[in-house]
Design an enzyme around this catalytic site. Sequence first.
Site, PDB file in Angstrom:
ATOM      1  N   ALA A 227       0.657  -1.570  -0.031  1.00 19.18           N
ATOM      2  CA  ALA A 227       0.227  -0.066   0.372  1.00 19.18           C
ATOM      3  C   ALA A 227       0.766   0.889   0.076  1.00 19.18           C
ATOM      4  O   ALA A 227       1.934   1.394   0.471  1.00 19.18           O
ATOM      5  CB  ALA A 227      -0.616  -0.038   1.091  1.00 19.18           C
ATOM      6  N   SER A 232      -2.236   1.867   3.853  1.00 21.02           N
ATOM      7  CA  SER A 232      -1.923   0.293   4.220  1.00 21.02           C
ATOM      8  C   SER A 232      -2.537  -0.441   5.742  1.00 21.02           C
ATOM      9  O   SER A 232      -2.490   0.755   6.798  1.00 21.02           O
ATOM     10  CB  SER A 232      -0.284   0.206   4.459  1.00 21.02           C
ATOM     11  OG  SER A 232      -0.002  -1.270   5.032  1.00 21.02           O
ATOM     12  N   HIS A 234      -1.493  -1.655   7.877  1.00 14.09           N
ATOM     13  CA  HIS A 234      -0.381  -2.144   8.984  1.00 14.09           C
ATOM     14  C   HIS A 234      -1.034  -0.441  10.268  1.00 14.09           C
ATOM     15  O   HIS A 234      -0.296  -0.872  10.532  1.00 14.09           O
ATOM     16  CB  HIS A 234       0.889  -2.595   8.582  1.00 14.09           C
ATOM     17  CG  HIS A 234       0.398  -3.598   7.658  1.00 14.09           C
ATOM     18  ND1 HIS A 234       1.058  -4.957   8.466  1.00 14.09           N
ATOM     19  CD2 HIS A 234       0.440  -4.042   6.880  1.00 14.09           C
ATOM     20  CE1 HIS A 234       1.149  -6.354   8.119  1.00 14.09           C
ATOM     21  NE2 HIS A 234       1.138  -5.926   7.205  1.00 14.09           N
ATOM     22  N   GLU A 288      -2.946 -12.734  -0.310  1.00 21.50           N
ATOM     23  CA  GLU A 288      -1.799 -12.720   0.895  1.00 21.50           C
ATOM     24  C   GLU A 288      -2.772 -13.583   2.116  1.00 21.50           C
ATOM     25  O   GLU A 288      -3.807 -13.266   2.879  1.00 21.50           O
ATOM     26  CB  GLU A 288      -1.856 -11.169   1.308  1.00 21.50           C
ATOM     27  CG  GLU A 288      -1.240 -10.365  -0.066  1.00 21.50           C
ATOM     28  CD  GLU A 288      -0.214  -9.267   1.254  1.00 21.50           C
ATOM     29  OE1 GLU A 288      -1.114  -8.915   1.957  1.00 21.50           O
ATOM     30  OE2 GLU A 288      -0.067  -8.181   0.141  1.00 21.50           O
TER      31      GLU A 288
END
Length: 322
Positions: A227, A232, A234, A288
Amino acid sequence: MKTVVKRKVKKTAYYLLAGIVAIFVISILGINYYNDYKYQQTYEYKLIAKGYTKEEANKLEEKLSEERLNQLLNLDQKNEQILPILEEKYYIEKNLDQYLAYYKENPDKSTYDIIAMVNIHANLDWYEEIIEADTSKGNLLLVNKFHKLSDSYTPENLTNVSNWYSYGEQKITKEAYDAFINMYNKALEQDIKLIINSSYRNYESQEITYNDLKKTFGSKRADAQAARPGHSEHETGLAFDIFTPGNTGTGNFKDSQAYIWLKEHAHEFGFIERYPEGKEYLTGYAFESWHWRYVGIPVATQIVEEQITFDEYYAYYIENQN
């Protein structure tokens, strides 16, 4: 004389009766004419006149506003595309014009895909239209290629992850951490050991990760694998990459017992597979198997049961309700 009077009375009665009957008949005809006239003013009648069946007309009236119905009636002929769209579960009326426009451009796509892509903005180019991520949603915060976090955003309740459960220095939110420990212990009962390999990153860290990929492979591949900063998961503290000790290979994790177990049980602890296989056109990322996101048990369960992505869930059950 009496006979003449009787005849006059009978004649008068006859005319009176005939008059009453005439009035009755005229009234019935008038009522029928009026009812026909009134029916001809209804949307049902007008839609049937355009070529829709009665059942289709009723469905259109049920789903569409008067403004939308009038737009349909202004068309030269029946719109064959609209009814399949209205039948879709995740139909959102405000998006109807976009559905129809995208359907016209992509007649080979299913109505499900049309609805899903428009709802989550995937009918546009990635990053074409950026929306500020709504951080008030807590565990249901959406961050993707259209929803962006500010460069100063920091999740609340970030907690350091013990090296017993992770490689290196990892952080996730306290609630997600507690849920992961419960999931870890349950998986261990099946001789499956999970480990967190990558978790929270701030804006600057994500910028470095993305730019490194971009320099090495170019923008197109970088956008498929990582990203852009601010986009993102995360950065939310709610997402992390899960592997097993000794196996952090992204190429073969999908074939591991750990992944098979996560697919079946992760939602029981509030986690979803964020970028599932076959949904790349909706998530914007390559499959993913290792990337899991915490959303809480009720939402994770619903997403799994309905077989939708978090992007679809957010568009229909959160964004659509605001």
